[in-house]
Design a protein around this motif. Sequence first.
Motif: not given
Length: 520
Positions: A306-308, A351-352, A183-184, A325-327
């Motif tokens: 983790i990142t983008t 994070g999730p 989803k992210a 977002p969320g991490v």
Amino acid sequence: MSNNLYDVLLPAAPERDASVVLTTETDAAWTRGDIAVLAGRIAALLRNSGVEPGDRVAVQVEKSPEAVCLYLACLKAGFVYVPLNTAYTDAELAHFLGDAEPKAFVGGSEAVPAPLAASHTETFTLGPDGRGSLIERARALAPLEGTVPRATDDLAALLYTSGTTGRAKGAMITHGNLIFTAKALEDAWEIDDADVLLHALPIFHAHGLFIALNTALLAGAAMHFLPKFTIDAVVDRLPRSTLFMGVPTFYARMVADARVDEALCKSVRLFVSGSAPLSVPAFEAFRARTGHDILERYAMTETIVITTNPLHGHRVPGTVGSALPGVTVRVIDEAGRERPRGEIGEIALQGPNVFAGYWRLPEVTAAEFTADGSFKTGDLGKMEADGRLTIVGRNKDLIITGGYNVYPGEVEAVLARLDGVADCAVIGLPHADFGEGVVAVIERRPGDESLTQAGVVEALSRELARYKLPKAVVLMDSLPRNALGKIQKNELRRTHAALLQGGSGLPASSRPSSLSEKPV
Ligand code: AMP
């Protein structure tokens, strides 16, 4: 409510969905319905064979639409999917199978792997052409009805990390980890059902399976599903694609082919790179050729993405962007305290997306988390004030020479800009005076003989402090890489272990071609 990833990827009566989702290299078209029905039949077959929710199903097969159905079948029935690299030998398989204790094994050929000979594991075959006992037997069955309910922290997959040191560990990936990540990424990269992904990555790894396949399925995108990356197939499909995900070696091969230009990439809206660092010159070469800024993101098996870098806005080459977002990403010191912005430390996150630990290794798992519950990636990096992260190397690749820290990534970034350098790796090797000495291993551009040891060191000395300069330079025609194109630094350290210890120490037969490796 069930949190089974299957229901998120293929929601609402997928059996009747006639939209084409996978197109193969031979132009066979698979609808969502085809995939859902075959996944249901395979799930029924495995259930009938005694596999229960929570049991592991180990899979060592070539990439094919049927292999995708097998993966989805495992999700649907609540089994734990264990993908294995097809390159693994029996000796390597013995470790994975002994550790995961699968209830069923699906392999590429009739030959039952030796490690399974004495076990009670059910075995099936699935060849690269999609044939084999798995599909033959599944086709005769009615699809398993419904989806086995799963909780967020129930396991969906066990992925063995490429583990450059010690034995590979099984990373326990949950349904929740995968739902969150898909989803992210759908949001971050704005993937939707108008997209067509050119899928050329292997699917035994998180990149091709979780980042590419799951996200495309979730978003309702279609895929050109190539069994592997070949430049001709990529050149053929790019004009009919909107998205491409690759590793840096894919991009190097694309830039090396004169057919890859702005016109060929006209319909593509996004090129994504990950799994290994994309050098600034590689980013620039691709931009010069195609007009595209590759979007680099950072992921690992244990945490998925983790990142983008941003979809909209400036993609800074050499950085991996900011946290999803969320991490929550932090750069920490050895005591787990956050380092000031701009200073180097270990990258840690919560994070999730963070996995549930290493399979049957609670002590190892505990050691990889900080007291406040952040997962320590083992990567070193620095965080800028604006939240962008730059990776400077693996913790264990850090070189300590004469008491000074040398971050390989810093030296590699300078090396990568030199004429004649196709790729490079900076490693530390035992040195009598300094403890470790910096060694640069360079893959030369084909046909380019211009590089010399002295020339390389002289060029580096214009930008780097003396202690960071290599004590030896090794020139090679190709660097050792794993299936995802990641350079095997361990292998380099092993092969050249004696390089700085007086004399070259290497038998002539083990020298890479055109080696110049005298300590300088
Ligand atoms: P794996 O678990 O095989 O996917 O390997 C994960 C490791 O790959 C990370 O811990 C990083 O060291 C490296 N990696 C992944 N993406 C990047 C990237 N964009 N830049 C640099 N290193 C990366």
